[in-house]
Design a protein around this motif. Sequence first.
Motif, short mmCIF file in Angstrom:
data_model
loop_
_atom_site.label_atom_id
_atom_site.label_comp_id
_atom_site.label_asym_id
_atom_site.label_seq_id
_atom_site.Cartn_x
_atom_site.Cartn_y
_atom_site.Cartn_z
N ARG A 1 0.83 -1.18 -0.09
CA ARG A 1 -0.01 -0.02 0.08
C ARG A 1 0.73 1.21 -0.15
O ARG A 1 0.45 2.30 -0.76
CB ARG A 1 -0.88 -0.10 1.19
CG ARG A 1 -2.00 1.13 1.25
CD ARG A 1 -2.84 1.11 -0.01
NE ARG A 1 -3.92 -0.06 -0.11
CZ ARG A 1 -5.18 -0.01 0.61
NH1 ARG A 1 -5.48 1.12 1.03
NH2 ARG A 1 -5.86 -0.99 0.61
N ILE A 2 1.96 1.16 0.87
CA ILE A 2 2.82 2.57 0.74
C ILE A 2 3.26 2.64 -0.77
O ILE A 2 3.56 3.85 -1.08
CB ILE A 2 3.95 2.25 1.82
CG1 ILE A 2 3.36 2.33 3.10
CG2 ILE A 2 5.06 3.13 1.56
CD1 ILE A 2 4.33 1.75 4.48
N LYS A 3 3.65 1.65 -1.36
CA LYS A 3 4.27 1.98 -2.67
C LYS A 3 3.25 2.11 -3.66
O LYS A 3 3.78 3.00 -4.67
CB LYS A 3 5.08 0.60 -3.03
CG LYS A 3 6.24 0.31 -2.33
CD LYS A 3 7.06 -0.91 -3.01
CE LYS A 3 8.26 -1.35 -2.13
NZ LYS A 3 9.44 -0.90 -2.63
N THR A 4 2.39 1.63 -3.69
CA THR A 4 1.03 2.14 -4.66
C THR A 4 0.78 3.50 -4.29
O THR A 4 0.42 4.14 -5.21
CB THR A 4 -0.04 1.10 -4.55
OG1 THR A 4 -0.81 1.11 -3.08
CG2 THR A 4 0.40 -0.35 -5.02
N ASN A 5 0.89 3.75 -3.04
CA ASN A 5 0.40 5.31 -2.68
C ASN A 5 1.47 6.21 -3.30
O ASN A 5 0.98 7.06 -3.88
CB ASN A 5 0.34 5.63 -0.98
CG ASN A 5 -0.81 5.13 -0.57
OD1 ASN A 5 -1.66 4.74 -1.27
ND2 ASN A 5 -0.83 4.91 0.65
N GLU A 6 2.63 5.88 -3.27
CA GLU A 6 3.90 6.67 -3.70
C GLU A 6 3.71 6.58 -5.41
O GLU A 6 4.05 7.55 -5.84
CB GLU A 6 5.06 6.14 -3.37
CG GLU A 6 5.27 6.36 -1.52
CD GLU A 6 6.61 5.59 -1.24
OE1 GLU A 6 7.25 5.02 -2.07
OE2 GLU A 6 6.83 5.87 -0.21
N MET A 7 3.65 5.46 -5.88
CA MET A 7 3.61 5.30 -7.40
C MET A 7 2.48 5.54 -8.29
O MET A 7 2.63 5.91 -9.37
CB MET A 7 4.50 3.99 -7.44
CG MET A 7 5.71 3.98 -7.05
SD MET A 7 6.41 1.98 -7.32
CE MET A 7 7.02 2.53 -9.03
N GLY A 8 1.54 4.94 -7.74
CA GLY A 8 0.18 4.86 -8.43
C GLY A 8 0.21 3.98 -9.71
O GLY A 8 0.78 3.03 -9.64
N PHE A 9 -0.52 4.33 -10.61
CA PHE A 9 -0.60 3.19 -11.90
C PHE A 9 -0.72 3.92 -13.16
O PHE A 9 -1.36 5.21 -13.36
CB PHE A 9 -1.79 2.43 -11.46
CG PHE A 9 -2.03 1.46 -10.28
CD1 PHE A 9 -1.19 0.55 -10.06
CD2 PHE A 9 -2.84 2.11 -9.32
CE1 PHE A 9 -1.02 -0.33 -9.02
CE2 PHE A 9 -2.71 1.54 -8.10
CZ PHE A 9 -1.98 0.27 -8.14
#
Length: 159
Positions: free
Chosen positions: A52-60
């Motif tokens: 979740r931390i990485k998806t928050n930072e990176m997105g899609f």
Amino acid sequence: MEKIYTIPVNEAFDACMEDKTKGCPFCEMFRKVQENELDLILGASMMEPDVRIKTNEMGFCDKHFSMMMKRKNRLGLALMLESHLAHVAKESKGFGAMKKIEKINDSCYICSRIDYHIERMFETAAWLYDTDRAFEEKIKNQSYFCMNHYHKFLTAGKN
């Protein structure tokens, strides 16, 4: 002797040898890795704090966001997006907002995971070519390699 990390490479080369319409074995590997990553992100891993931390930072990226929208777990996707948008709102305050938003727009969690796995597969294919004569024959029996992947394969072999 086959090792666990050689299995997906050998499977893709075998599948493309058996069914010539599949084309480039590296494209086949890419398709499989992409499917696995989409399944993972919309499965249990979306609730893992480090993910979740990485998806928050990176997105899609647009492509992977669209692919996720077509899948079944929209509630999971909505939870990830809610968390991501809250992160973006928090990060986009102040003078550095444009740079922070630009950084997010130029990244994709799924793309980064695919790139990581595919790079290992290029390295494995180059290693197999050097160490396994049967794999050398598999390469010769491929219908073709796309130019992008052929270049990456040659680069991995050179390194």
